[in-house]
Enzyme design. Structure first.
Site, PDB file in Angstrom:
ATOM      1  N   HIS A 238      -5.845   1.397  -3.816  1.00  0.00           N
ATOM      2  CA  HIS A 238      -7.106   2.048  -3.785  1.00  0.00           C
ATOM      3  C   HIS A 238      -7.001   3.155  -2.666  1.00  0.00           C
ATOM      4  CE1 HIS A 238     -11.269   3.031  -4.571  1.00  0.00           C
ATOM      5  NE2 HIS A 238     -11.666   1.843  -4.151  1.00  0.00           N
TER       6      HIS A 238
ATOM      7  N   HIS B   7      -3.472   6.590 -12.277  1.00  0.00           N
ATOM      8  CA  HIS B   7      -5.018   6.241 -12.057  1.00  0.00           C
ATOM      9  C   HIS B   7      -5.317   5.423 -13.322  1.00  0.00           C
ATOM     10  CE1 HIS B   7      -9.277   6.793 -11.442  1.00  0.00           C
ATOM     11  NE2 HIS B   7      -8.815   7.148 -10.115  1.00  0.00           N
TER      12      HIS B   7
ATOM     13  N   ASP C 110      -4.939  10.968  -3.765  1.00  0.00           N
ATOM     14  CA  ASP C 110      -4.358  10.513  -2.427  1.00  0.00           C
ATOM     15  C   ASP C 110      -2.965  11.432  -2.151  1.00  0.00           C
ATOM     16  OD1 ASP C 110      -6.199   8.731  -1.509  1.00  0.00           O
ATOM     17  OD2 ASP C 110      -5.691   7.335  -3.185  1.00  0.00           O
TER      18      ASP C 110
HETATM   19  N1  COA Z   1       4.385   4.837  -9.795  1.00  0.00           N
HETATM   20  C1  COA Z   1       5.164   4.560 -11.035  1.00  0.00           C
HETATM   21  N2  COA Z   1       4.764   4.018 -11.950  1.00  0.00           N
HETATM   22  C2  COA Z   1       3.217   3.683 -12.182  1.00  0.00           C
HETATM   23  C3  COA Z   1       2.579   4.347 -11.249  1.00  0.00           C
HETATM   24  C4  COA Z   1       2.982   5.037 -10.022  1.00  0.00           C
HETATM   25  N3  COA Z   1       2.148   5.326  -9.146  1.00  0.00           N
HETATM   26  N4  COA Z   1       1.231   3.927 -11.591  1.00  0.00           N
HETATM   27  C5  COA Z   1       1.360   3.384 -12.723  1.00  0.00           C
HETATM   28  N5  COA Z   1       2.658   3.308 -12.936  1.00  0.00           N
HETATM   29  C6  COA Z   1       3.000   2.684 -14.452  1.00  0.00           C
HETATM   30  C7  COA Z   1       3.223   1.092 -14.170  1.00  0.00           C
HETATM   31  O1  COA Z   1       4.650   0.992 -13.575  1.00  0.00           O
HETATM   32  C8  COA Z   1       3.106   0.520 -15.442  1.00  0.00           C
HETATM   33  O2  COA Z   1       4.056   0.864 -16.057  1.00  0.00           O
HETATM   34  P1  COA Z   1       4.973  -0.182 -17.439  1.00  0.00           P
HETATM   35  O3  COA Z   1       3.707  -0.289 -18.567  1.00  0.00           O
HETATM   36  O4  COA Z   1       6.335   0.530 -17.953  1.00  0.00           O
HETATM   37  O5  COA Z   1       5.115  -1.417 -16.860  1.00  0.00           O
HETATM   38  C9  COA Z   1       2.071   1.469 -16.172  1.00  0.00           C
HETATM   39  O6  COA Z   1       2.140   2.651 -15.322  1.00  0.00           O
HETATM   40  C10 COA Z   1       0.759   1.049 -15.868  1.00  0.00           C
HETATM   41  O7  COA Z   1       0.573   0.750 -14.519  1.00  0.00           O
HETATM   42  P2  COA Z   1      -0.670  -0.188 -14.130  1.00  0.00           P
HETATM   43  O8  COA Z   1      -0.325  -0.480 -12.754  1.00  0.00           O
HETATM   44  O9  COA Z   1      -0.664  -1.474 -15.033  1.00  0.00           O
HETATM   45  O10 COA Z   1      -1.794   0.660 -14.450  1.00  0.00           O
HETATM   46  P3  COA Z   1      -3.311   0.481 -13.505  1.00  0.00           P
HETATM   47  O11 COA Z   1      -4.163   1.050 -14.419  1.00  0.00           O
HETATM   48  O12 COA Z   1      -3.375  -0.897 -12.935  1.00  0.00           O
HETATM   49  O13 COA Z   1      -2.894   1.354 -12.455  1.00  0.00           O
HETATM   50  C11 COA Z   1      -3.249   2.239 -10.135  1.00  0.00           C
HETATM   51  C12 COA Z   1      -3.942   2.304 -11.623  1.00  0.00           C
HETATM   52  C13 COA Z   1      -4.056   3.416  -9.645  1.00  0.00           C
HETATM   53  C14 COA Z   1      -3.284   0.917  -9.515  1.00  0.00           C
HETATM   54  C15 COA Z   1      -1.458   2.758 -10.117  1.00  0.00           C
HETATM   55  O14 COA Z   1      -1.398   3.880 -10.902  1.00  0.00           O
HETATM   56  C16 COA Z   1      -0.988   2.648  -9.024  1.00  0.00           C
HETATM   57  O15 COA Z   1      -0.737   1.639  -8.422  1.00  0.00           O
HETATM   58  N6  COA Z   1      -0.668   3.726  -8.237  1.00  0.00           N
HETATM   59  C17 COA Z   1      -0.322   4.035  -6.745  1.00  0.00           C
HETATM   60  C18 COA Z   1      -1.209   3.704  -5.763  1.00  0.00           C
HETATM   61  C19 COA Z   1      -2.313   4.874  -5.727  1.00  0.00           C
HETATM   62  O16 COA Z   1      -1.756   6.060  -5.750  1.00  0.00           O
HETATM   63  N7  COA Z   1      -3.579   4.461  -5.848  1.00  0.00           N
HETATM   64  C20 COA Z   1      -4.695   5.581  -5.676  1.00  0.00           C
HETATM   65  C21 COA Z   1      -5.336   5.470  -6.753  1.00  0.00           C
HETATM   66  S1  COA Z   1      -6.671   6.751  -6.509  1.00  0.00           S
END
Ligand code: COA
Length: 375
Positions: free
Chosen positions: A219, A258, A312
């Site tokens: 987050h 996201h 971010d």
């Molecule tokens: N880098 C690489 N792969 C990513 C990714 C990232 N930043 N974000 C998502 N993915 C991929 C996952 O590996 C997953 O792939 P798969 O289906 O092949 O296993 C798929 O996308 C879904 O990811 P998931 O984590 O289940 O989705 P989510 O809806 O829970 O994720 C976040 C949302 C924000 C938690 C995630 O995108 C993330 O961890 N981002 C990095 C942290 C960040 O920048 N947070 C700030 C948000 S404003």
């Protein structure tokens, strides 16, 4: 079991009039106003008024809110003494969460009316920048800088933090960054704040919950993680190999992806432009070049999966160029979001319902207790 959605993905938890995201199109609105127009024409204080009152203020109303925020900026001396006692090595998010909680003990008003709670929302919003700036200066053995009696919210924060009045451009960029971080619909920290508020706990507890949830790297903590990643990459020529290596190891790239946006996060678009302008011809242009290349490499590899830059990715470069310490990036996010959290809580309390979902039990079935002597 059919209804189970890990991470509550796709679950609708509340109704709200405050903020709308169109994830497919990459659009964001506060009370119907496009974020691009608010950034262009409004200030942070104006947007706070919008979410707290449900409409844009008149000139007089805005002047009134600005004055109120100025008057409430100063922390009680005991709170400043308390901040001075915190270990200098503690993370500023831990300091902020702790002091947000401490503020509750100075609020002896038993009144729980919407007006009294709105007043608390203004106090919390006014005092978050002071807490962060004071903690930062005290941990460096510097004297805290008293809030400025005239400067606007964003400019005053920079003044208290850096010890001198920021120029107009710097103050405006901080104001814009704060507008962009003010609210974001049912995000994890807002949901956390609402869960706490739904028990009819108090606004300070709800806000402390929000700060705790925001701290995590999935987050708000991502902005700090992005800058560390840029430092690790070091040079634009290392970007491709870094991305390939991270993706092969299934490491999440900070600043990308996201839950709701499956397109470019509009906040990232806006901040990228400011980061570009600020980086031009400075020693920081290397960071911008790395980020720009990182964005291209990630969109090429992950864009079809709906993974694009989020807010971010570019906020860190902007704050870094202002001379702000990396571990203050997430507290700055909290300092902007506090008015969003409070606006959601005030709205939710108008028709409160306790959050109490279910879980699927996967443990053993009923069985006979075994006394300790027989185990
Ligand atoms: N880098 C690489 N792969 C990513 C990714 C990232 N930043 N974000 C998502 N993915 C991929 C996952 O590996 C997953 O792939 P798969 O289906 O092949 O296993 C798929 O996308 C879904 O990811 P998931 O984590 O289940 O989705 P989510 O809806 O829970 O994720 C976040 C949302 C924000 C938690 C995630 O995108 C993330 O961890 N981002 C990095 C942290 C960040 O920048 N947070 C700030 C948000 S404003």
């Amino acid at each position: 079991m059919d209804d189970y959605s890990p991470g509550l993905e796709g679950v609708i938890a509340a109704k709200s009039r405050l903020c709308q995201i169109d994830g497919a199109l990459g659009k964001l609105f506060y009370m119907g106003y496009p974020i691009e127009e608010l950034v262009e024409g409004a200030t942070y204080e104006e947007c706070c008024y919008l979410l707290w009152h449900g409409r844009l203020p008149t000139r007089e109303e805005l002047a009134g809110l600005k004055q109120e925020l100025i008057e409430k900026r100063t922390l009680p001396q005991q709170v400043i003494d308390f901040i001075a006692l915190l270990p200098h090595t503690s993370h500023p998010m831990d300091a902020l969460r702790t002091v947000a909680s401490l503020l509750a003990t100075f609020d002896q008003n038993p009144e729980r009316s919407p007006e009294a709670n709105l007043n608390r929302a203004v106090v919390l919003t006014a005092q978050f920048p002071t807490i962060i700036a004071h903690f930062h200066r005290l941990r460096q053995n510097q004297k805290p800088v008293e809030p400025h009696p005239k400067l606007g919210h964003a400019a005053n924060f920079l003044y208290m933090l850096l010890g001198k009045e920021p120029d107009e451009t710097m103050a405006r960029v901080m104001d814009i960054a704060m507008i962009l971080h003010l609210d974001h619909e049912m995000n994890a920290s807002t949901f956390g704040a609402l869960v706490t508020a739904s028990t009819l706990s108090d606004l300070y507890s709800a806000v402390a919950t929000g700060v705790g949830a925001l701290k995590g790297s999935l987050h708000g903590g991502a902005n700090e993680a992005v800058l560390k990643m840029l430092q690790e990459i070091g040079d634009p020529k290392n970007v491709e190999a870094f991305v390939d290596d991270a993706l092969a190891k299934k490491v999440k790239m900070m600043g990308f992806g996201h839950r709701v946006y499956k397109n470019y996060d509009p906040r990232a678009k806006i901040l990228k432009e400011y980061a570009r302008r600020m980086s031009e011809k400075t020693k920081f242009s290397r960071f911008f070049k790395i980020n720009d290349k990182l964005e291209k490499a990630m969109v090429e590899r992950k864009g079809k999966q709906g993974i694009f830059p989020n807010v971010d990715l570019y906020s860190g470069i902007v704050y870094h160029q202002m001379g702000i310490a990396t571990d203050l990036f997430t507290p700055i996010f909290a300092m902007a979001r506090v008015s969003g959290w409070t606006a959601h809580v005030l709205e939710y309390w108008q028709d409160n319902k306790l959050f109490r979902p279910n879980s699927i039990y996967e443990g053993p079935g009923p069985r006979k207790f075994v006394p300790i002597s027989q185990r």
